[in-house]
Design a protein around this motif. Structure first.
Motif, PDB file in Angstrom:
ATOM      1  N   HIS A   5      21.688   9.086  -5.904  1.00  0.00           N
ATOM      2  CA  HIS A   5      21.508   9.771  -7.186  1.00  0.00           C
ATOM      3  C   HIS A   5      22.861  10.391  -7.526  1.00  0.00           C
ATOM      4  O   HIS A   5      23.437  11.102  -6.719  1.00  0.00           O
ATOM      5  CB  HIS A   5      20.411  10.835  -7.039  1.00  0.00           C
ATOM      6  N   ASP A   6      23.385  10.131  -8.690  1.00  0.00           N
ATOM      7  CA  ASP A   6      24.732  10.576  -9.038  1.00  0.00           C
ATOM      8  C   ASP A   6      24.925  12.080  -8.937  1.00  0.00           C
ATOM      9  O   ASP A   6      26.008  12.536  -8.635  1.00  0.00           O
ATOM     10  CB  ASP A   6      25.090  10.114 -10.458  1.00  0.00           C
ATOM     11  N   ASP A   7      23.904  12.852  -9.228  1.00  0.00           N
ATOM     12  CA  ASP A   7      24.072  14.296  -9.262  1.00  0.00           C
ATOM     13  C   ASP A   7      23.294  15.010  -8.163  1.00  0.00           C
ATOM     14  O   ASP A   7      22.896  16.158  -8.320  1.00  0.00           O
ATOM     15  CB  ASP A   7      23.658  14.842 -10.630  1.00  0.00           C
ATOM     16  N   GLY A   8      23.092  14.368  -7.060  1.00  0.00           N
ATOM     17  CA  GLY A   8      22.386  15.029  -5.964  1.00  0.00           C
ATOM     18  C   GLY A   8      22.418  14.197  -4.702  1.00  0.00           C
ATOM     19  O   GLY A   8      22.948  13.091  -4.681  1.00  0.00           O
ATOM     20  N   PRO A   9      21.851  14.741  -3.654  1.00  0.00           N
ATOM     21  CA  PRO A   9      21.807  14.022  -2.387  1.00  0.00           C
ATOM     22  C   PRO A   9      21.008  12.722  -2.495  1.00  0.00           C
ATOM     23  O   PRO A   9      20.203  12.546  -3.414  1.00  0.00           O
ATOM     24  CB  PRO A   9      21.108  15.008  -1.444  1.00  0.00           C
ATOM     25  N   ASP A  10      21.203  11.835  -1.529  1.00  0.00           N
ATOM     26  CA  ASP A  10      20.412  10.611  -1.481  1.00  0.00           C
ATOM     27  C   ASP A  10      18.938  10.970  -1.309  1.00  0.00           C
ATOM     28  O   ASP A  10      18.584  12.094  -0.970  1.00  0.00           O
ATOM     29  CB  ASP A  10      20.902   9.698  -0.352  1.00  0.00           C
ATOM     30  N   ARG A  11      18.068  10.009  -1.562  1.00  0.00           N
ATOM     31  CA  ARG A  11      16.623  10.245  -1.581  1.00  0.00           C
ATOM     32  C   ARG A  11      16.123  10.864  -0.269  1.00  0.00           C
ATOM     33  O   ARG A  11      15.282  11.762  -0.281  1.00  0.00           O
ATOM     34  CB  ARG A  11      15.888   8.935  -1.854  1.00  0.00           C
ATOM     35  N   ALA A  12      16.631  10.438   0.848  1.00  0.00           N
ATOM     36  CA  ALA A  12      16.175  10.947   2.152  1.00  0.00           C
ATOM     37  C   ALA A  12      16.544  12.411   2.359  1.00  0.00           C
ATOM     38  O   ALA A  12      15.956  13.077   3.198  1.00  0.00           O
ATOM     39  CB  ALA A  12      16.763  10.100   3.278  1.00  0.00           C
ATOM     40  N   HIS A  13      17.511  12.898   1.588  1.00  0.00           N
ATOM     41  CA  HIS A  13      17.981  14.275   1.757  1.00  0.00           C
ATOM     42  C   HIS A  13      17.771  15.132   0.504  1.00  0.00           C
ATOM     43  O   HIS A  13      18.359  16.195   0.367  1.00  0.00           O
ATOM     44  CB  HIS A  13      19.458  14.282   2.157  1.00  0.00           C
ATOM     45  N   ARG A  14      16.938  14.662  -0.405  1.00  0.00           N
ATOM     46  CA  ARG A  14      16.624  15.430  -1.595  1.00  0.00           C
ATOM     47  C   ARG A  14      15.424  16.314  -1.299  1.00  0.00           C
ATOM     48  O   ARG A  14      14.438  15.854  -0.748  1.00  0.00           O
ATOM     49  CB  ARG A  14      16.319  14.472  -2.744  1.00  0.00           C
ATOM     50  N   ARG A  15      15.503  17.568  -1.659  1.00  0.00           N
ATOM     51  CA  ARG A  15      14.395  18.484  -1.345  1.00  0.00           C
ATOM     52  C   ARG A  15      13.141  18.083  -2.108  1.00  0.00           C
ATOM     53  O   ARG A  15      13.203  17.746  -3.291  1.00  0.00           O
ATOM     54  CB  ARG A  15      14.803  19.924  -1.586  1.00  0.00           C
ATOM     55  N   HIS A 124      18.120  18.086   7.222  1.00  0.00           N
ATOM     56  CA  HIS A 124      19.454  18.451   6.736  1.00  0.00           C
ATOM     57  C   HIS A 124      19.529  18.666   5.225  1.00  0.00           C
ATOM     58  O   HIS A 124      20.531  18.327   4.592  1.00  0.00           O
ATOM     59  CB  HIS A 124      20.494  17.416   7.187  1.00  0.00           C
ATOM     60  N   LEU A 125      18.481  19.251   4.668  1.00  0.00           N
ATOM     61  CA  LEU A 125      18.520  19.534   3.230  1.00  0.00           C
ATOM     62  C   LEU A 125      19.653  20.500   2.893  1.00  0.00           C
ATOM     63  O   LEU A 125      20.361  20.316   1.899  1.00  0.00           O
ATOM     64  CB  LEU A 125      17.185  20.111   2.752  1.00  0.00           C
ATOM     65  N   TYR A 126      19.812  21.523   3.717  1.00  0.00           N
ATOM     66  CA  TYR A 126      20.864  22.517   3.466  1.00  0.00           C
ATOM     67  C   TYR A 126      22.232  21.843   3.460  1.00  0.00           C
ATOM     68  O   TYR A 126      23.035  22.041   2.544  1.00  0.00           O
ATOM     69  CB  TYR A 126      20.803  23.624   4.527  1.00  0.00           C
ATOM     70  N   GLU A 127      22.481  21.021   4.461  1.00  0.00           N
ATOM     71  CA  GLU A 127      23.774  20.345   4.566  1.00  0.00           C
ATOM     72  C   GLU A 127      23.990  19.346   3.433  1.00  0.00           C
ATOM     73  O   GLU A 127      25.093  19.241   2.886  1.00  0.00           O
ATOM     74  CB  GLU A 127      23.905  19.633   5.920  1.00  0.00           C
ATOM     75  N   ALA A 128      22.945  18.622   3.059  1.00  0.00           N
ATOM     76  CA  ALA A 128      23.061  17.644   1.976  1.00  0.00           C
ATOM     77  C   ALA A 128      23.391  18.332   0.652  1.00  0.00           C
ATOM     78  O   ALA A 128      24.226  17.853  -0.126  1.00  0.00           O
ATOM     79  CB  ALA A 128      21.770  16.835   1.850  1.00  0.00           C
ATOM     80  N   GLU A 129      22.748  19.483   0.421  1.00  0.00           N
ATOM     81  CA  GLU A 129      23.036  20.217  -0.810  1.00  0.00           C
ATOM     82  C   GLU A 129      24.415  20.862  -0.758  1.00  0.00           C
ATOM     83  O   GLU A 129      25.123  20.915  -1.773  1.00  0.00           O
ATOM     84  CB  GLU A 129      21.929  21.236  -1.077  1.00  0.00           C
ATOM     85  N   LEU A 130      24.819  21.302   0.408  1.00  0.00           N
ATOM     86  CA  LEU A 130      26.173  21.838   0.580  1.00  0.00           C
ATOM     87  C   LEU A 130      27.203  20.742   0.305  1.00  0.00           C
ATOM     88  O   LEU A 130      28.196  20.967  -0.388  1.00  0.00           O
ATOM     89  CB  LEU A 130      26.345  22.394   1.990  1.00  0.00           C
ATOM     90  N   LYS A 131      26.958  19.556   0.831  1.00  0.00           N
ATOM     91  CA  LYS A 131      27.851  18.423   0.579  1.00  0.00           C
ATOM     92  C   LYS A 131      27.998  18.190  -0.920  1.00  0.00           C
ATOM     93  O   LYS A 131      29.114  18.036  -1.425  1.00  0.00           O
ATOM     94  CB  LYS A 131      27.300  17.160   1.251  1.00  0.00           C
ATOM     95  N   GLN A 132      26.876  18.210  -1.619  1.00  0.00           N
ATOM     96  CA  GLN A 132      26.911  17.961  -3.061  1.00  0.00           C
ATOM     97  C   GLN A 132      27.694  19.053  -3.789  1.00  0.00           C
ATOM     98  O   GLN A 132      28.489  18.762  -4.670  1.00  0.00           O
ATOM     99  CB  GLN A 132      25.491  17.865  -3.614  1.00  0.00           C
ATOM    100  N   ARG A 133      27.457  20.311  -3.389  1.00  0.00           N
ATOM    101  CA  ARG A 133      28.191  21.416  -4.033  1.00  0.00           C
ATOM    102  C   ARG A 133      29.690  21.302  -3.756  1.00  0.00           C
ATOM    103  O   ARG A 133      30.514  21.545  -4.633  1.00  0.00           O
ATOM    104  CB  ARG A 133      27.676  22.772  -3.532  1.00  0.00           C
ATOM    105  N   ARG A 134      30.047  20.932  -2.546  1.00  0.00           N
ATOM    106  CA  ARG A 134      31.475  20.854  -2.163  1.00  0.00           C
ATOM    107  C   ARG A 134      32.164  19.674  -2.851  1.00  0.00           C
ATOM    108  O   ARG A 134      33.341  19.765  -3.189  1.00  0.00           O
ATOM    109  CB  ARG A 134      31.615  20.710  -0.648  1.00  0.00           C
TER     110      ARG A 134
END
Length: 140
Positions: A5-15, A124-134
């Motif tokens: 997903h262009d604006d978020g984590p991949d499906r497996a890591h999307r909250r 790893h939702l926290y890490e996936a969202e952190l990756k996206q923010r970074r």
């Protein structure tokens, strides 16, 4: 990639819907603590292997002491140190097993259950969202 997903984590890591920021943060902290126990466990295996290596290296020391004319010291090292327990009643492998049985495995199972029940099994939702923010938008 279809799973991206262009604006978020991949499906497996999307909250999943309904999972709050506070829950993601709490599960991230739980995951971080578990990762620290993984490191501790690795250090226990290093301790186990290094102690075992030292014990086998004593064979050479015993042999060299004997050849150097110090059979009493060779016998003393063999009798008092070779194969000795590292803590009363335990060799290092027993310490590793006790850590696994008493602490690490129950912790890992509890962490897995928490992720399954609180985040739909998504790690790893926290890490996936952190990756996206970074990384910023559009960088997957």
């Amino acid at each position: 990639m279809a799973d991206q997903h262009d604006d978020g984590p991949d499906r497996a890591h999307r909250r999943p819907p309904g999972v709050s920021d506070a829950t993601v943060e709490a599960l991230g902290a739980l995951s971080k603590a578990l990762e620290t126990t993984e490191r501790a466990r690795g250090h226990l295996y290093s301790f186990h292997q290094l102690t075992g290596t030292a014990d086998f290296q004593l064979d050479e020391a015993v042999d060299l002491l004997r050849r150097a004319g110090h059979p009493e010291w060779a016998d003393k090292v063999r009798a008092e140190i070779v194969g000795r327990d590292v803590v009363p009643g335990h060799w290092t492998f027993q310490i590793v097993e006790a850590y696994d049985d008493t602490y690490h495995r129950p912790f890992a199972l509890l962490a897995r259950e928490a992720v399954d029940r609180l985040a739909g099994g998504r790690d790893h939702l926290y890490e996936a969202e952190l990756k996206q923010r970074r990384r910023g938008p559009g960088r997957g």
